[in-house]
Design a protein around this motif. Sequence first.
Motif, mmCIF file in Angstrom:
data_model
loop_
_atom_site.group_PDB
_atom_site.id
_atom_site.type_symbol
_atom_site.label_atom_id
_atom_site.label_comp_id
_atom_site.label_asym_id
_atom_site.label_seq_id
_atom_site.Cartn_x
_atom_site.Cartn_y
_atom_site.Cartn_z
ATOM 1 N N PRO A 199 -5.729 -0.195 -11.056
ATOM 2 C CA PRO A 199 -6.172 -0.455 -12.408
ATOM 3 C C PRO A 199 -6.871 -1.817 -12.534
ATOM 4 O O PRO A 199 -6.593 -2.743 -11.777
ATOM 5 C CB PRO A 199 -4.869 -0.463 -13.215
ATOM 6 N N GLU A 244 -4.908 -6.330 -10.898
ATOM 7 C CA GLU A 244 -3.676 -6.152 -10.111
ATOM 8 C C GLU A 244 -2.669 -5.488 -11.036
ATOM 9 O O GLU A 244 -2.364 -6.036 -12.108
ATOM 10 C CB GLU A 244 -3.117 -7.509 -9.669
ATOM 11 N N CYS A 300 -4.498 7.796 -9.284
ATOM 12 C CA CYS A 300 -4.273 6.560 -8.532
ATOM 13 C C CYS A 300 -2.814 6.126 -8.751
ATOM 14 O O CYS A 300 -2.381 5.968 -9.892
ATOM 15 C CB CYS A 300 -5.250 5.486 -9.020
#
Length: 126
Positions: free
Chosen positions: A64, A76, A16
Motif C-alpha cells: 500500500p 510502508e 496484495c
Amino acid sequence: MTASQFQPIVYLKQNCPFCMKVRLFLLEGRLNDQVETRDFTQGSPEEEAIRNELLPHLKKLSFPAAQLEPGRFMAESEDIIAFLAQKSGRNPASMTVYRNYVDGPFAMAMKLWKENQELRQAASAS
Ligand SMILES: N[C@@H](CCC(=O)N[C@@H](CS)C(=O)NCC(=O)O)C(=O)O
C-alpha cells in the motif's frame, strides 16, 4: 484545504497481502468513511494512473501507499497503519480480525516467501 480538512488517501492493490493489512485495519476500525481508498488491479489503466500520480512523491513506490496529509506520502504498510491508528485513536493490537490475519495467514505468507527465496538462491548457486 487545510490539513485538518484533508481526508487521507490510501492506494491499495488487489490481492496484495500488505494492502490486506490496511484494508482490515480500516474495516475493523470503522475508518472507511474517514479514509479514501483507491483500489486497482495489476495491469489496469487505474494502476498506471496511480503509479504516475505517486512516483514523483516516493523514493521507492510500493503498495500500500498513502497520502496521509497534504503532500505527505508514505509507502510502508506498518507506517501507514501506525499513522492512521494514532490519528484516529484506534489500537490495531486490540483488533481481533486484523491481528488474526497479521499473525496467521500474513505471517505464513511471509515465511513461505522467504523460504522460497532461500531455495531459489541455493538452487542457482548449485
Ligand atoms: N514492506 C512493504 C512491502 C510492500 C510490497 O512489497 N508490496 C508489493 C505488492 S504485494 C509491491 O508493491 N510490489 C511492487 C509493485 O507492485 O510495484 C509494506 O509493508 O508495505
